[in-house]
Design a protein around this motif. Structure first.
Motif, PDB file in Angstrom:
ATOM      1  N   VAL A  36       0.841  -1.205   0.000  1.00  0.00           N
ATOM      2  CA  VAL A  36       0.000   0.000   0.000  1.00  0.00           C
ATOM      3  C   VAL A  36       0.871   1.249   0.000  1.00  0.00           C
ATOM      4  O   VAL A  36       0.628   2.206  -0.751  1.00  0.00           O
ATOM      5  CB  VAL A  36      -0.951  -0.003   1.222  1.00  0.00           C
ATOM      6  N   ILE A  37       1.933   1.241   0.812  1.00  0.00           N
ATOM      7  CA  ILE A  37       2.795   2.424   0.895  1.00  0.00           C
ATOM      8  C   ILE A  37       3.545   2.658  -0.405  1.00  0.00           C
ATOM      9  O   ILE A  37       3.608   3.786  -0.918  1.00  0.00           O
ATOM     10  CB  ILE A  37       3.764   2.290   2.079  1.00  0.00           C
ATOM     11  N   PHE A  38       4.112   1.600  -0.979  1.00  0.00           N
ATOM     12  CA  PHE A  38       4.891   1.778  -2.199  1.00  0.00           C
ATOM     13  C   PHE A  38       4.009   2.131  -3.391  1.00  0.00           C
ATOM     14  O   PHE A  38       4.438   2.852  -4.291  1.00  0.00           O
ATOM     15  CB  PHE A  38       5.708   0.516  -2.496  1.00  0.00           C
ATOM     16  N   LEU A 163      -6.423  -4.661  -2.312  1.00  0.00           N
ATOM     17  CA  LEU A 163      -6.939  -3.792  -1.259  1.00  0.00           C
ATOM     18  C   LEU A 163      -7.069  -2.364  -1.772  1.00  0.00           C
ATOM     19  O   LEU A 163      -8.071  -1.671  -1.493  1.00  0.00           O
ATOM     20  CB  LEU A 163      -5.982  -3.854  -0.065  1.00  0.00           C
ATOM     21  N   LEU A 164      -6.085  -1.930  -2.551  1.00  0.00           N
ATOM     22  CA  LEU A 164      -6.142  -0.588  -3.136  1.00  0.00           C
ATOM     23  C   LEU A 164      -7.271  -0.464  -4.151  1.00  0.00           C
ATOM     24  O   LEU A 164      -8.012   0.526  -4.162  1.00  0.00           O
ATOM     25  CB  LEU A 164      -4.804  -0.261  -3.804  1.00  0.00           C
ATOM     26  N   GLN A 165      -7.396  -1.458  -5.019  1.00  0.00           N
ATOM     27  CA  GLN A 165      -8.434  -1.411  -6.055  1.00  0.00           C
ATOM     28  C   GLN A 165      -9.823  -1.318  -5.440  1.00  0.00           C
ATOM     29  O   GLN A 165     -10.690  -0.606  -5.948  1.00  0.00           O
ATOM     30  CB  GLN A 165      -8.350  -2.659  -6.941  1.00  0.00           C
ATOM     31  N   TRP A 166     -10.034  -2.044  -4.357  1.00  0.00           N
ATOM     32  CA  TRP A 166     -11.355  -2.067  -3.729  1.00  0.00           C
ATOM     33  C   TRP A 166     -11.647  -0.830  -2.877  1.00  0.00           C
ATOM     34  O   TRP A 166     -12.806  -0.482  -2.662  1.00  0.00           O
ATOM     35  CB  TRP A 166     -11.482  -3.305  -2.830  1.00  0.00           C
ATOM     36  N   THR A 167     -10.596  -0.168  -2.393  1.00  0.00           N
ATOM     37  CA  THR A 167     -10.812   0.872  -1.381  1.00  0.00           C
ATOM     38  C   THR A 167     -10.320   2.260  -1.767  1.00  0.00           C
ATOM     39  O   THR A 167     -10.612   3.222  -1.055  1.00  0.00           O
ATOM     40  CB  THR A 167     -10.090   0.483  -0.066  1.00  0.00           C
ATOM     41  N   ASP A 256      -2.852   1.008 -14.268  1.00  0.00           N
ATOM     42  CA  ASP A 256      -1.592   0.454 -14.765  1.00  0.00           C
ATOM     43  C   ASP A 256      -0.542   0.424 -13.655  1.00  0.00           C
ATOM     44  O   ASP A 256       0.211  -0.555 -13.518  1.00  0.00           O
ATOM     45  CB  ASP A 256      -1.058   1.283 -15.937  1.00  0.00           C
ATOM     46  N   SER A 257      -0.504   1.484 -12.863  1.00  0.00           N
ATOM     47  CA  SER A 257       0.457   1.568 -11.777  1.00  0.00           C
ATOM     48  C   SER A 257       0.182   0.508 -10.721  1.00  0.00           C
ATOM     49  O   SER A 257       1.090  -0.179 -10.248  1.00  0.00           O
ATOM     50  CB  SER A 257       0.408   2.961 -11.143  1.00  0.00           C
ATOM     51  N   ASN A 258      -1.112   0.352 -10.348  1.00  0.00           N
ATOM     52  CA  ASN A 258      -1.462  -0.651  -9.344  1.00  0.00           C
ATOM     53  C   ASN A 258      -1.123  -2.061  -9.817  1.00  0.00           C
ATOM     54  O   ASN A 258      -0.637  -2.899  -9.047  1.00  0.00           O
ATOM     55  CB  ASN A 258      -2.955  -0.564  -9.006  1.00  0.00           C
ATOM     56  N   VAL A 259      -1.387  -2.333 -11.093  1.00  0.00           N
ATOM     57  CA  VAL A 259      -1.080  -3.657 -11.641  1.00  0.00           C
ATOM     58  C   VAL A 259       0.420  -3.911 -11.632  1.00  0.00           C
ATOM     59  O   VAL A 259       0.881  -5.015 -11.314  1.00  0.00           O
ATOM     60  CB  VAL A 259      -1.653  -3.805 -13.071  1.00  0.00           C
ATOM     61  N   SER A 260       1.191  -2.879 -11.977  1.00  0.00           N
ATOM     62  CA  SER A 260       2.646  -3.053 -12.003  1.00  0.00           C
ATOM     63  C   SER A 260       3.194  -3.366 -10.620  1.00  0.00           C
ATOM     64  O   SER A 260       4.057  -4.240 -10.457  1.00  0.00           O
ATOM     65  CB  SER A 260       3.323  -1.800 -12.575  1.00  0.00           C
ATOM     66  N   ILE A 261       2.684  -2.671  -9.587  1.00  0.00           N
ATOM     67  CA  ILE A 261       3.127  -2.932  -8.221  1.00  0.00           C
ATOM     68  C   ILE A 261       2.667  -4.318  -7.772  1.00  0.00           C
ATOM     69  O   ILE A 261       3.401  -5.045  -7.085  1.00  0.00           O
ATOM     70  CB  ILE A 261       2.608  -1.843  -7.264  1.00  0.00           C
TER      71      ILE A 261
END
Length: 402
Positions: A36-38, A163-167, A256-261
């Protein structure tokens, strides 16, 4: 608190195997904190900071927290047992989530950096899980124990980004505020898991004796192990810290950023299912060399283009290289100390790794803002080449001595 002597070899490794399962779960839950932080640190930093060059400071304060937490983890573990340190660490994870949400709600850059610092303290404790898994294990099982605990982070690669995608947009217009609240809940779950780990306070007989730390860290094999850990982790962090913001600067979306992480974190830990076996077969030094070469290959991919595929491919190769380099370096550290010396040596090793990593982390934002994504990738080559040269020299020296 019960006390027990930790032996050099435990027949069947039954206790170590039971702890490995629990610590792998805790690693997965703790990995959601760092994911989540990164994934959000540079993005939220760019929204709250007064200058674009400060955007990656929240991630850098996370790394400072990592460095600041390593030595206290060793002291607490030595005085009260690893389990107490584990519970304190997950408590820091809860504080990180609560303060992170408040910082976004109140648009406070300073408070957000303070939150990620607590996230770093949590991460420092989580990084000690790999060494805790090796406590009492036989020499044969130790590299596998380290690798299997890190393998738990593979789930974090799914849990954190999902968690990021959902929230991330639940509390509109406060992007990611609810994500940090959810992360605090995950840290509470981790605390419950860690409360069941069999990590008693060391017996008095295990705290006596042992060589002074200065004598241990002067060993050539410790210097090589620590250098490999520093370079493997620092170069991975340098590139990963900048990647989400670099993707936005290149016109790519948050998805795209979330998927890459997500795939980056998954690829960091998936190799752990077999890294321990590879170390047992080929030796830790050879695995570290492969890891460093893969980190250099990732930088080449990063320099070759700025499409989503280039970012994803580079981050995945970087992750696998980090796994080989860091797990291999951790296995090398385990061979440099005796059981009575483990807490201070392991803590000092992690202090070196994360302390020097913090320097690279603080430089990533200015490098990206002032010189671009290509320069960030180019910075990987000098330390990797230097480390490979040292490993080659060490190998030649060993063969001549034999």
């Amino acid at each position: 608190m019960i006390t027990a002597a930790i032996t050099e070899d435990l027949p069947g490794d039954a206790r170590a195997r039971a702890n490995v399962r629990k610590l792998a779960v805790a690693q997965a839950l703790a990995g959601a904190n760092s994911a989540v932080i990164f994934a959000t640190g540079a993005v939220v930093g760019s929204m709250l900071a007064s200058s674009a060059s400060l955007a990656t400071v929240p991630i850098s304060t996370y790394v400072v927290g990592l460095a600041c937490g390593t030595l206290p983890v060793g002291l607490i573990s030595r005085a009260y047992g690893r389990r107490v340190a584990f519970l304190i660490g997950s408590g820091c994870g809860v504080i990180c989530g609560v303060l992170g949400a408040l910082a976004i709600l109140h648009a406070s850059f300073a408070l957000f950096c303070f939150a990620t610092f607590f996230g770093g303290l949590y991460g420092a404790v989580a990084h000690s899980y790999r060494f805790a898994a090796a406590d009492g294990a036989s020499a044969t099982y130790r590299p596998k124990a380290v690798a299997w605990v890190l393998a738990g982070g593979a789930l974090a690669g799914v849990l954190g980004p999902q968690l990021l995608q959902w929230t991330m947009d639940v509390w509109q217009p406060y992007l990611f505020a609810f994500s940090f609240s959810a992360q605090a809940v995950v840290a509470l779950i981790a605390m419950a898991v860690l409360a069941t780990v069999d990590a008693p306070k060391p017996a008095a007989v295990d705290l006596r004796g042992g060589r002074p730390l200065r004598d241990i860290v002067r060993q050539p094999r410790f210097i090589i192990a620590a250098a490999c850990g520093v370079v493997s982790y620092s170069m991975m962090n340098l590139v990963m810290t900048s990647a989400p913001l670099a993707m936005r600067m290149c016109g790519l979306s948050l998805s795209d950023s979330n998927v890459s992480i997500q795939w980056h974190v998954v690829a960091m830990y998936i190799p752990s299912f077999f890294t321990g076996s590879l170390i047992a077969r080929f030796g830790a030094l050879r695995i570290v060399v492969v890891g460093l070469m893969m980190e250099a290959a990732a930088a080449v991919i990063g320099l070759s283009g700025i499409t989503a595929a280039h970012f994803w491919g580079g981050l995945i190769v970087l992750s696998v290289g980090w796994n080989f380099g860091f797990v291999g370096a951790s296995a090398l550290v385990l061979a440099t100390h005796r059981p009575s010396e483990r807490n201070k040596v392991q803590a000092f090793n992690d202090f070196l790794v994360f302390g020097l990593m913090a320097l690279g982390s603080f430089s990533s934002g200015p490098l990206l803002a002032n010189y671009g994504w290509g320069t960030v990738n180019a910075m990987v080559f000098p330390p990797v080449i230097l480390c490979l040269a040292v490993l080659t020299l060490a190998g030649v020296t060993r063969r001549r001595a034999a």
